[in-house]
Scaffold this motif. Structure first.
Motif, short mmCIF file in Angstrom:
data_model
loop_
_atom_site.label_atom_id
_atom_site.label_comp_id
_atom_site.label_asym_id
_atom_site.label_seq_id
_atom_site.Cartn_x
_atom_site.Cartn_y
_atom_site.Cartn_z
N GLY A 403 -34.26 -34.44 25.23
CA GLY A 403 -34.97 -35.07 23.98
C GLY A 403 -36.21 -34.18 23.77
N ASP A 404 -36.67 -33.38 24.48
CA ASP A 404 -37.85 -32.74 24.50
C ASP A 404 -37.83 -31.31 23.43
N GLN A 405 -37.69 -31.65 22.14
CA GLN A 405 -37.29 -30.42 21.00
C GLN A 405 -38.49 -29.55 21.25
N GLU A 406 -39.88 -29.75 21.21
CA GLU A 406 -40.89 -28.76 21.35
C GLU A 406 -40.48 -27.94 22.52
N ALA A 407 -40.28 -28.28 23.31
CA ALA A 407 -40.01 -27.29 24.53
C ALA A 407 -39.06 -26.50 24.29
N ALA A 408 -37.86 -27.12 24.03
CA ALA A 408 -36.55 -26.49 23.81
C ALA A 408 -36.70 -25.34 22.81
N GLU A 409 -37.63 -25.54 21.80
CA GLU A 409 -37.75 -24.56 20.67
C GLU A 409 -38.74 -23.45 21.10
N ARG A 410 -39.49 -23.67 22.14
CA ARG A 410 -40.66 -22.96 22.65
C ARG A 410 -40.09 -21.88 23.71
N VAL A 411 -39.56 -20.63 23.18
CA VAL A 411 -38.86 -19.80 23.93
C VAL A 411 -39.98 -18.70 24.38
N GLU A 412 -40.21 -18.46 25.64
CA GLU A 412 -41.43 -17.67 25.96
C GLU A 412 -40.66 -16.56 27.05
N LEU A 413 -40.66 -15.46 27.13
CA LEU A 413 -40.18 -14.82 28.05
C LEU A 413 -40.44 -13.08 27.72
#
Length: 460
Positions: A403-413
């Motif tokens: 349920g942590d949508q902000e973290a899910a959308e924060r793709v950093e690589l």
């Protein structure tokens, strides 16, 4: 008059485990990220050990360093056990990766991992793919066949398919189908890079003429191995069969590759040709395999016939097995068999220089809620998948399930440039390959992936 019975949702699905299919690098990383998020995983592995598929190429050295193939969440899970990470600057073999990292990780997960458990089907409880009614409220049902002959059906809140593509290599045929005679000649055909340190395998190829079909890192590795064997076993020779022409991109990024070990593979393949241990046959799309005495003759669609060979090594890529998820509503690209939103980002017909773009749960979602194909399977038939890409995929998915949508959308690589130019829809044409000589692969840069990252690298 009583009302007709209405379908009801299964008792709270949040108490059910999230099933992860496959105990390979990405599947076990998925489990580690789920545990970190407080979600109970159940990993189902068809083999009898962690990284069973990886162990089948245990003799092959990765072109990524240890630092790039250990997942951060997995490392956190391992740390309390006294596990120490190998030297991050060194390169593991497949065997090293499995024994020194994957098996310890599976051991930490304990009963959350079941071995000898083959998933034979996934659906929604009481709903085949046709039924709409209350579909998203029903848990998944996962059918399992165990090595001892038992069968079981379990329910799950979500399914992460990390089963990979290793078990389904692509055939010889240039049209994607087995060449005529391919199955009949199976005893002389291998779909794996040979382990020439194994005496029996070494004897199979020593002093023999072999055809190596393929143009990627696996083909480079096989050519290098055979060239090395030729130094001790005179008469060992390879016919390198390419479906395209040879240009500056054929051997990859070489010294310019941001992954030096991968660049070295291409240089080793080039040396095999330059030193006379292999001859390149270009524009050859095999349509038939004919037995000529004790040897095999490959025939191309334009009628050309390759000089007879003793063995054929087919390294034409892999494809996903979608049979056991056929009752799910998956949104897959018609060409790559990858998720529709991901496919344009990885399509080898379009991208050159291996441009890779941010992707996570958004690009990996399907019409069927809470089911994901990850790892190599998410790429469908596209090549050049990196482990760190898969680790980022499952981090994003675990965040979404929590349920942590902000973290899910924060793709950093940060991914290294592949150093392989090809694509633009013309990669099969020799002229197109020549046009790319000295192009963007000559000066690669690191591709930054994440919020505010550039959308392309170099001049590609």
């Amino acid at each position: 008059m009583s009302e007709p019975c209405k379908p009801t949702a299964h008792a709270s699905t949040t108490a059910l485990p999230t099933v992860v299919i496959g105990a390979g690098p990405i599947g076990l990383a998925a489990a580690a990220h789920l545990v970190e998020r407080g979600i109970e995983p159940l990993v189902l592995e068809a083999g009898d050990t962690a990284g069973a598929a990886v162990r089948e190429w245990s003799h092959v050295r990765l072109f990524s360093t240890w630092a790039e193939v250990v997942d951060p969440a997995a490392e956190k899970l391992l740390a309390p056990t006294g596990w120490s990470a190998p030297d991050g600057a060194t390169y593991p073999t497949g065997g090293d990766w499995a024994s020194r990292y994957l098996q310890p990780l599976a051991d930490v997960l304990g009963k959350r991992v079941r071995f000898g458990a083959t998933v034979t089907g996934v659906s929604r409880l009481g709903r085949d793919r046709v039924v709409d009614a209350d579909r998203d409220q029903q848990p998944f049902t996962v059918h399992i066949a165990y090595a001892d002959g038992r069968e079981e059906r379990i329910t799950a809140r979500a399914v992460i398919d990390a089963s990979g593509t290793w078990a389904t290599p692509s055939p010889i045929g240039g049209d994607g189908l087995p060449a005529l005679g391919e199955k009949a000649a199976a005893d002389r055909i291998s779909y794996r890079v040979p382990d020439l340190k194994d005496p029996a395998v070494r004897a199979r190829y020593a002093g023999k003429r072999s055809a190596v079909i393929g143009s990627g890192a696996s083909a480079f590795t096989a050519l290098a191995y055979l060239a090395d064997l030729a130094k001790d076993a005179p008469g060992t020779h390879a016919a390198w069969v390419l479906r395209r022409g040879i240009g500056g991109a054929t051997f990859g990024g070489g010294e310019a590759d941001q992954l030096p070990a991968r660049g070295a593979l291409g240089l080793a393949a080039k040396a095999a040709v330059d030193d006379g241990h292999a001859d390149a046959v270009t524009g050859f799309r095999t349509t038939a395999v004919e037995k000529t005495g004790d040897q095999l003759t490959l025939v191309s669609e334009d009628g050309r016939r390759l000089d007879p060979v003793d063995e054929v090594i087919v390294l034409t890529g892999f494809r996903p097995d979608l049979s056991f998820v056929s009752e799910l509503r998956l949104g897959l690209d018609e060409r790559l068999q990858a998720p529709i939103e991901l496919a344009p980002l990885i399509d080898p017909n379009v991208h050159s220089c291996g441009t890779v773009y941010p992707h996570g749960v958004g690009e990996l979602s399907h019409p069927e809620k809470d089911v994901y194909l990850v790892g190599m399977k998410s790429y469908g038939r596209a090549p050049t998948f990196l482990a760190m890409t898969g680790y980022e995929q499952v981090r994003s998915i675990a965040a979404a399930l929590a349920g942590d949508q902000e973290a899910a959308e924060r793709v950093e690589l940060t991914l290294p440039e592949t150093g392989v130019c090809g694509g633009a829809g013309l990669f099969d044409e020799p002229a197109a390959a020549q046009e790319q000589d000295g192009g963007c692969c000559a000066a690669p840069s690191t591709l930054q992936i994440g919020v505010g990252a550039p959308t392309s690298s170099g001049t590609c």
